[in-house]
Design a protein around this motif. Structure first.
Motif, PDB file in Angstrom:
ATOM      1  N   LEU A  13       0.834  -1.206   0.000  1.00  0.00           N
ATOM      2  CA  LEU A  13       0.000   0.000   0.000  1.00  0.00           C
ATOM      3  C   LEU A  13       0.863   1.249   0.000  1.00  0.00           C
ATOM      4  O   LEU A  13       0.610   2.192  -0.762  1.00  0.00           O
ATOM      5  CB  LEU A  13      -0.921  -0.007   1.216  1.00  0.00           C
ATOM      6  N   ILE A  17       1.135   4.155  -2.931  1.00  0.00           N
ATOM      7  CA  ILE A  17       0.955   5.588  -2.673  1.00  0.00           C
ATOM      8  C   ILE A  17       2.147   6.377  -3.208  1.00  0.00           C
ATOM      9  O   ILE A  17       1.980   7.424  -3.843  1.00  0.00           O
ATOM     10  CB  ILE A  17       0.732   5.836  -1.167  1.00  0.00           C
ATOM     11  N   LEU A 163      -7.573  10.504  -5.592  1.00  0.00           N
ATOM     12  CA  LEU A 163      -7.367   9.108  -5.206  1.00  0.00           C
ATOM     13  C   LEU A 163      -6.283   8.979  -4.141  1.00  0.00           C
ATOM     14  O   LEU A 163      -6.436   8.237  -3.165  1.00  0.00           O
ATOM     15  CB  LEU A 163      -7.003   8.280  -6.442  1.00  0.00           C
ATOM     16  N   ALA A 167      -6.652   7.598  -0.354  1.00  0.00           N
ATOM     17  CA  ALA A 167      -5.825   6.470   0.111  1.00  0.00           C
ATOM     18  C   ALA A 167      -5.047   6.830   1.370  1.00  0.00           C
ATOM     19  O   ALA A 167      -4.941   6.019   2.292  1.00  0.00           O
ATOM     20  CB  ALA A 167      -4.872   6.036  -0.998  1.00  0.00           C
ATOM     21  N   THR A 168      -4.508   8.032   1.429  1.00  0.00           N
ATOM     22  CA  THR A 168      -3.722   8.404   2.613  1.00  0.00           C
ATOM     23  C   THR A 168      -4.606   8.655   3.829  1.00  0.00           C
ATOM     24  O   THR A 168      -4.163   8.463   4.956  1.00  0.00           O
ATOM     25  CB  THR A 168      -2.853   9.640   2.346  1.00  0.00           C
TER      26      THR A 168
END
Length: 195
Positions: A13, A17, A163, A167-168
């Motif tokens: 992940l 990122i 996005l 995600a963060t």
């Protein structure tokens, strides 16, 4: 030396990122520096953040307009300056994102991760507002079919920034407890470079 036991899912992940961040920076550099901010670049029309050239029938060539002529056409100087500030400010803030991400990963620091989230949020806001302002002021000369690769790169960068922000925020850097500590064998290093 003791370090936290890595989780493959968290590492993938984090790698995703970082890769998305590099892609966004590349798209912004392409659109704003390589293409010079031109959203439309055709033989009879060139409109961008620093170019405003319309086809002049009498001379049979492109005529680039400056601010007195642009203001007469209804493009305000302050509006164009704010649009430039937005898109180029988004590029600058996005350039700062990888460092807090890496520091947060190495130091297991939640505040550094939140700093990266803040940079992403401001970059997304600035890019959207700058591009929106510019299109609002120049829409009577630009048609959707005339928008070129610079616009496509900026639009893709905006979508990827959103996005990345999701995600963060959804998968924050976790600070783990000391129960899962692992001793590194000799010769292996942690992020700080110590053995």
């Amino acid at each position: 030396m003791t370090v936290l036991k890595p989780r493959w899912g968290d590492q993938l992940l984090f790698l995703g990122i970082v890769v998305l961040t590099v892609v966004v920076i590349s798209l912004l550099l392409y659109a704003l520096l390589w293409k010079a901010g031109d959203l439309t670049d055709s033989p009879n029309l060139r409109i961008g953040f620093y170019n405003f050239c319309l086809w002049h029938e009498a001379t049979g060539s492109l005529q680039c307009l400056q601010f007195p002529e642009l203001q007469a056409l209804g493009v305000p100087r302050a509006g164009l300056a704010l649009a430039r500030l937005g898109v180029y400010g988004a590029l600058v803030l996005t350039l700062f994102v990888p460092l807090p991400l890496l520091l947060a990963r190495c130091n297991r620091n939640q505040e550094e991760w939140q700093l990266a989230v803040g940079f992403l949020a401001m970059s997304s806001l600035l890019l959207a507002s700058g591009l929106g302002l510019f299109l609002a002021y120049t829409w009577k000369w630009i048609r959707l079919s005339l928008l070129g690769p610079g616009f496509l790169a900026l639009s893709t960068a905006q979508a990827l920034l959103i996005l990345l922000l999701l995600a963060t925020v959804a998968f924050p850097q976790r600070v783990e407890d000391g129960s899962k500590l692992l001793v590194l064998p000799k010769g292996l290093h942690d992020c700080k470079g110590s053995v």
